[in-house]
Each structure stands twice: as C-alpha cells, then as structure tokens.
Design an enzyme around this catalytic site. Structure first.
Site, PDB file in Angstrom:
ATOM      1  N   SER A  29      35.150  38.561  46.245  1.00  0.00           N
ATOM      2  CA  SER A  29      36.373  38.124  45.710  1.00  0.00           C
ATOM      3  C   SER A  29      36.201  37.047  44.801  1.00  0.00           C
ATOM      4  O   SER A  29      35.368  35.993  45.229  1.00  0.00           O
ATOM      5  CB  SER A  29      37.253  37.740  46.956  1.00  0.00           C
ATOM      6  OG  SER A  29      38.437  37.378  46.489  1.00  0.00           O
ATOM      7  N   GLU A  42      42.005  48.598  42.789  1.00  0.00           N
ATOM      8  CA  GLU A  42      42.478  48.724  44.191  1.00  0.00           C
ATOM      9  C   GLU A  42      42.828  47.484  44.758  1.00  0.00           C
ATOM     10  O   GLU A  42      42.455  46.347  44.814  1.00  0.00           O
ATOM     11  CB  GLU A  42      41.154  49.106  45.168  1.00  0.00           C
ATOM     12  CG  GLU A  42      41.081  50.873  44.990  1.00  0.00           C
ATOM     13  CD  GLU A  42      40.051  51.302  45.708  1.00  0.00           C
ATOM     14  OE1 GLU A  42      39.737  52.475  45.835  1.00  0.00           O
ATOM     15  OE2 GLU A  42      39.226  50.479  46.431  1.00  0.00           O
TER      16      GLU A  42
END
Ligand SMILES: Nc1ncnc2c1ncn2[C@@H]1O[C@H](COP(=O)(O)OP(=O)(O)OP(=O)(O)O)[C@@H](O)[C@H]1O
Ligand SMILES: [Mg+2]
Length: 310
Positions: free
Chosen positions: A99, A227
């Site tokens: 992330s 996604e």
C-alpha cells in the site's frame, strides 16, 4: 426621568433587541456559507483541461511503453522513480505492491490526470501527450479503486459517460456480463433504483460490479482496473472475479491486483515497491526470484485456506 420617558425607553429597547439578534444570526449564517462555498469556488476557478488539442488516436493495438518515468505530486516528494516497462496489446499486465507504493498514481499518469515529472509514456512510438485528451480517454475503461457511483438510478450509473443512447438490451447484456443482473432484478425498482449519494444503498461488491458493467458498456480498447483493497466475502469475490475475467477478454489490460487469483494468470507481473519496479516476470518467475512477491503470494494463499476452513 418622567414615567412617560421610562415607558418610551423600555419600548425602544425591545424594538432594538430583536434586530440585533437577527443581525448576529445573519453573520453566523454568512460565515457558514463562506466555508461551504470555498471548495466550490476552488473547483470553478481550477483551469479547465484542454480536451481537443492534439491528434486523433487511430491505432490502439500498439504497446504502451513507459520510459524512465519519474513523478511527484509535490516537488521533492518523489512517488514514482525511474519506472520503465511495456504493456503488449491484448495482454494482461498485473501490478502488485504494498500500500502506498504508487500503483494508483501510475494509473493517474496513464489516464493523463497528471504529467510525469521526467520521462515519457508512449503508445507505440508516439508520446501519449500528442493525442487529444478526448480521443485518448475514450479508448480507456477505468474501474477505479473505490468504484464511485453518482446519485441517481442504476441505469444512469451504468450509462454514465456514454455519448450515444443505450438500448435496454445493451444495458441488460452489460449487467449480465458483469454478474450484476441478478441483484438488480431483485431490487424493487430494478434498473430504476436510486443508489443514493455515492452509491450508499449498495454493498461494496455490488458497486464494483456496476462499475464493471459501466466499463463493459463502453467497450474500451485499453482497460485499467484498480482492484478494491477492502475485502469482499469469498462468494462475492468469486463473482467479481468472474465479472473481471469477462471484462479483460481481448483487451490490453492493466490491473492493480490485491488478490492472487487475478495475478496468477497475468501475462506479465510488475512488482512496485516505494515507487520503483523491483521485479518483473510471470508468477512462476517471481515466485522463484522475488522475496516480497513470495510473501505476498503466501499471505494471499493463507487467507484462501482460512476462508475454506471456515
Ligand atoms: N492526489 C495526491 N496528492 C498528493 N499525494 C498523493 C495523492 N495521491 C496519492 N498520493 C501519495 O502518493 C503515494 C502513493 O499513493 P497511491 O495511491 O499511488 O498508492 P497505491 O500503491 O495505490 O496504494 P494502495 O494499494 O493502498 O491503493 C502515497 O504516499 C500517497 O500519500
Ligand atoms: Mg491505490
């Protein structure tokens, strides 16, 4: 003071108090409105994108090439550093990474929301900046991470951004391919159901499938999928996965993957870490050579096993 003066004074006092309170109330309201419109004015004052200058894009079946792309939102805070890779037409390229490594930012560059600080992105041999924004973006279908919906009906959301009229059959077909037809039919108003502000009345998986239906309807040559990180339950995940597979067929696809199931079949996987590409290859190749990728795959697999045990 005479009795008459006193009465007059008290009456005047009452008359003055009411307008005074009204005046203060007005100023509080005024301050509130100032705060609320600040963002709107900022948006209205922002420079408009030049949509039409540039060449029309004809041939999209060419590789998309990133050549030493460096990017920073603010000077000094580098988000992407010397990124180079090529995306072959009709193939699936998956991007994985922790992330904050810059995956969504990379997509913003491809969509031309931002310009690279250094380096260049080409389609075939031509820098993508040469094409008009209109013709470039009309080739791209983008399913973004949050799958944002606008307030309105499901029909309006699926047809969002279409320049021509869409028939009911087309709409249904797109919804079916996105595995969204079933839940839409179960809603009391079907395609005319209001989704609420930002799609609040639908679940995450449902929103995603509507976003996929929207992309399917546009039938883009280049597909970019981001996604969602938020985890779906395994059944919804399976359905969304099937919808995505439908969507990817026969298009140049770039997918930011958070699920192993998306990456294993990709033609090429890029591993992005802190804005640099640290690994490139197929699933097997990266499993052999890339420590962090192995970790990613192992975590995902363990999740799968846990789900099955339950
Ligand atoms: N619009 C923006 N303005 C300034 N900084 C931003 C902006 N968008 C993202 N960033 C910063 O850029 C970095 C990379 O963000 P990005 O959204 O590309 O990560 P990501 O790889 O997509 O992460 P995730 O897997 O969580 O979606 C982050 O440090 C983030 O704070
Ligand atoms: Mg992201």
């Amino acid at each position: 003071m005479t009795a008459g003066d006193l009465v007059a004074f008290i009456l005047y006092l009452f008359q003055i108090v009411i307008p005074m309170t009204q005046l203060t109330a007005f100023f509080t309201e005024f301050q509130k409105a100032m705060g609320a419109t600040e963002r709107i004015i900022e948006t209205l004052n922002a420079p408009e994108e030049d949509y039409s200058t540039g060449r029309a894009l004809e041939n999209t079946s060419q590789p998309i090439v990133l050549d030493n792309v460096t990017f920073a939102y603010k000077p000094g805070e580098v988000i992407l550093q010397g990124v180079s890779f090529a995306v072959e037409p009709g193939k699936v390229t998956a991007i994985v990474g922790p992330s904050g490594s810059g995956k969504t930012s990379l997509f913003s560059l491809l969509e031309r929301y931002y310009q690279p600080t250094e380096g260049v992105i080409r389609l075939g041999r031509e820098p993508i900046g040469n094409f008009s924004l209109q013709s470039w973006r009309s080739q791209i279908g983008y399913v973004s991470q949050e799958s944002p919906l606008v307030a309105g009906t499901i029909r309006e959301n699926i047809c969002y951004g279409m320049e021509r009229a869409v028939s009911d059959d087309e709409l249904r077909q797109a919804a079916k391919m996105a595995y969204a037809d079933q839940f839409i039919d179960e809603l009391p108003d079907g395609y005319d159901t209001e989704v609420g502000e930002r799609g609040i009345k639908l679940s995450g998986g449902q929103r995603q499938r509507i976003a996929i239906a929207r992309a399917l309807l546009r039938d883009p040559k280049i597909l970019m999928l981001d996604e969602a990180t938020s985890s779906l339950d395994s059944k919804s995940e399976f359905v969304v996965q099937k919808a995505l597979n439908n969507l990817m067929q026969g298009r140049t696809t770039l997918v930011i993957a958070h699920r192993l199931s998306t990456v294993v079949d990709a033609d090429q996987i890029l591993f992005l870490d802190k804005g640099r590409i640290t690994g490139m290859g197929t699933h097997e190749e990266l499993m052999r050579s890339h420590e962090m990728y192995r970790e990613f795959a192992r975590q995902q697999l363990r999740m799968k096993e846990l789900v099955q045990e339950i």
